[in-house]
Design a protein around this motif. Sequence first.
Motif, PDB file in Angstrom:
ATOM      1  N   LEU A 571      34.868  -3.152  -9.762  1.00  0.00           N
ATOM      2  CA  LEU A 571      35.017  -1.748  -9.344  1.00  0.00           C
ATOM      3  C   LEU A 571      35.706  -0.926 -10.420  1.00  0.00           C
ATOM      4  O   LEU A 571      35.267   0.181 -10.753  1.00  0.00           O
ATOM      5  N   ARG A 572      36.780  -1.527 -10.992  1.00  0.00           N
ATOM      6  CA  ARG A 572      37.544  -0.803 -12.005  1.00  0.00           C
ATOM      7  C   ARG A 572      36.675  -0.525 -13.243  1.00  0.00           C
ATOM      8  O   ARG A 572      36.617   0.593 -13.736  1.00  0.00           O
ATOM      9  N   GLU A 575      33.954   2.025 -12.480  1.00  0.00           N
ATOM     10  CA  GLU A 575      34.514   3.382 -12.404  1.00  0.00           C
ATOM     11  C   GLU A 575      34.750   3.941 -13.802  1.00  0.00           C
ATOM     12  O   GLU A 575      34.416   5.090 -14.094  1.00  0.00           O
ATOM     13  N   ARG A 576      35.288   3.098 -14.683  1.00  0.00           N
ATOM     14  CA  ARG A 576      35.577   3.567 -16.045  1.00  0.00           C
ATOM     15  C   ARG A 576      34.287   3.854 -16.814  1.00  0.00           C
ATOM     16  O   ARG A 576      34.206   4.809 -17.573  1.00  0.00           O
ATOM     17  N   SER A 578      31.453   4.712 -15.474  1.00  0.00           N
ATOM     18  CA  SER A 578      30.896   5.914 -14.879  1.00  0.00           C
ATOM     19  C   SER A 578      31.629   7.147 -15.422  1.00  0.00           C
ATOM     20  O   SER A 578      31.009   8.158 -15.760  1.00  0.00           O
ATOM     21  N   ALA A 579      32.966   7.009 -15.544  1.00  0.00           N
ATOM     22  CA  ALA A 579      33.748   8.130 -16.066  1.00  0.00           C
ATOM     23  C   ALA A 579      33.363   8.431 -17.511  1.00  0.00           C
ATOM     24  O   ALA A 579      33.434   9.577 -17.967  1.00  0.00           O
ATOM     25  N   GLN A 601      31.036   1.775  -2.366  1.00  0.00           N
ATOM     26  CA  GLN A 601      32.117   2.119  -3.301  1.00  0.00           C
ATOM     27  C   GLN A 601      31.661   2.107  -4.759  1.00  0.00           C
ATOM     28  O   GLN A 601      32.289   2.707  -5.622  1.00  0.00           O
ATOM     29  N   LEU A 602      30.590   1.337  -5.037  1.00  0.00           N
ATOM     30  CA  LEU A 602      30.141   1.205  -6.427  1.00  0.00           C
ATOM     31  C   LEU A 602      29.501   2.509  -6.906  1.00  0.00           C
ATOM     32  O   LEU A 602      28.611   3.029  -6.242  1.00  0.00           O
ATOM     33  N   ALA A 603      29.969   2.959  -8.068  1.00  0.00           N
ATOM     34  CA  ALA A 603      29.414   4.219  -8.580  1.00  0.00           C
ATOM     35  C   ALA A 603      28.104   3.934  -9.318  1.00  0.00           C
ATOM     36  O   ALA A 603      27.951   4.275 -10.483  1.00  0.00           O
TER      37      ALA A 603
END
Length: 706
Positions: A571-572, A575-576, A578-579, A601-603
């Motif tokens: 997840l972390r 997220e990064r 995706s960011a 929750q997964l982007a």
Amino acid sequence: MDTGMIDWSLRPGWWVGSWGLALFAAYVALDLSRGVLSAHRPTAMRALAGAALALSTGMCAAHFVAMSGSDLPMALNYDAWQVFGTLVLAYLGAAASIAMAVDRTRRPVRGLAGTVVLGATLCAAPVLALVSLELYPSLNWQVNAWLAGAGGVVGGVGLAWYCFSRCRRAASGRTLAWQAAAAVPMGTAMWAANGLVIRWVGVPWEAMSPPSAGSVNGETLFALASLAVPSLLALLLLSSVLESRFKAALRRAREELQVAAQTDPLTSLPNRTMFETWLLRATMRADRQGQRVALLFINLDGLKTVNESLGQAAGDAVLCEMGKRLRSMAGSRDIVARAGGDEFLMLLEGNPSPDDSAHLANRLLKALNDVCVVDEREVTMSCSVGIASYPEHGAQTKLIPHAAAAMHAAKRNGGATYCVFEPRMVAGVHDQVELLRDLRRAIQHRELELYYQPKIHAASGQITGAEALMRWHHPKRGMVGPHIFIPLAEKFGLIQALGNWLIEDVCRQIRDWGDSGLRMRVALNLSVHQLRQEDLVDRIAEALARHEIDPHLLTCEITESAAMEDTRTTLRVIERLSAAGVHLSIDDFGTGYSSLSYLRQLAAEELKIDRSFVLDLETSADARAIVSAVVKLAQALGLKVVAEGVETEAQQKILCTLGCDELQGFLFAKPMSAKALTLWAMKDEGPRSLDFRPSLFDESLSVAPR
Ligand code: C2E
Ligand code: MG
Ligand code: MG
């Protein structure tokens, strides 16, 4: 002048006292002599000095006590320096004798020399002691009688050293008995030597002389001999006993430590280290006797499940129970050990035939398969057994790995069975070792290349992007697929190097395409090991920045099972990523066990339906239902759906009807080199039915201008 001789009248009590003192001195000296064999030189020297002191003082004390027990019509005075000289000589003789007789080499010649030296010292000491008597005229020696007795003294010493050598070889309970047995002839010889000399020497009637300035009288010497010497001997004995007790405690502690280091704490069975020592000895014995040794490698099937479902303590209880069963099945000469984890080893000696080993393996399978009660719950275990025999199945060092290979073969056959080792079972292992070596070199020598497989827009049939797939041009094996070398790289720590090269090469390629006016969107595959790499996101971001690429042109594919393995880390990372603007795709979807809440929750932007569902689409209603459900799920979550492994037009049609957004498969194009894809895009040298999306050529939107 009357030169008649005085008749020595001996008081028996004193003589017994003298004998007792001699026996005590001999016992103490022998007790200390045991330390002479110590490998620690200072300890050995200390023991030698103590033993020689006990023997020499005992020798002299026995003499002076005996002398005091002889009824002489005159007071005895000794020359103090001569008495001291006698003591020194006795000490040196005793030390030399012990050093010779108490020897590791046990050479008879040394024992003989030690005997002669001590015998001579015992006989010489009382003579010297008598010489130091201040008498005039001097003593009348009866040499022949003395010489005859000396033979007996030497014999006694020889017997003593013999008994002492037995004491060194005796079992621990008998040591003291042999030591006492040695002390008797030695003490007796010491006492008898005095008796001989005193008995056979003639003292003239008028033998008298006034005490000189440096003389010491017999009473003083008697007091020293009967009080100080026994006290000294007692002290020496005490120190020797304490030292040997301390040594024994130390030895026991060392042995306990050694046993602990070679024992598995859970099952109390020997561990692998100890087993290997036994194996080495057993194979050496087998070599000498021309016999066979068999090794059984036993692995419990499903211990992991017990640990996971009932807890670690239950798993431990199962292991203990299985260890007990194995021990009870083993013969008296067989060895059972725990190799670690859920693995046990059994060594069969005594020339077991292949049938014997197979028979035992069958009995083990049955015994371990019996229900086992843990925490009032019934657990049924099974095991897989591999058998390797020495010498048929390889050298001693290869026996455990070969039995393990046979066990793995039994596991591959479904478990709960046994397999006998065959050379082909390790052929793959050698191959793997070679391949790994080549892979390391390949990474350095750039033998790896990326192939690209286009992704097709389902509705229009136009190319929307491509997936980068690794290929290895092996100098001897030809093209090696990623399903062979990626797992190897993951297992042996090469995946990071491989992954870093992949990121760099994909970005370089996107830039190259961008420079030639092709706005290609590329997907790369990330291994679960790369997801754990701390600097993964930074590396990707750096590569994108270095090549000045719009992050939206890059997609990272993560397999569903990898995404599930360590959800927090994934997840972390996602997220990064995706960011950073990178897209994310869940690969091989349907083969893992995603929870819907986690999926939400997964982007991610994309789900790739696994090839196995596409393969069955035409024949299986289930596969169609699954694909339809996945498409609906993706639509509900706002994700794009890609179907991979499309090989037929029928599959394409069904997938389009079910609502897939993009398709990928051999029907449209196989993975190809970047050059081939470029030529196709630029000169239209590809399948006529396929077009690149016009947007791919929209330079202004694609790669950031340099
Ligand atoms: P994947 O990511 O699911 O890639 C799709 C695989 O299916 C590719 O096999 C592709 O050649 C094959 N394929 C595509 N269309 C068809 C079809 O119509 N029929 C059949 N039979 N096969 C088709 P490939 O290249 O052998 O890759 C296998 C797997 O290895 C990949 O599965 C991916 O998980 C992994 N892989 C490949 N390249 C890389 C890489 O650079 N890094 C990492 N970590 N894994 C990679
Ligand atoms: Mg993929
Ligand atoms: Mg896939």
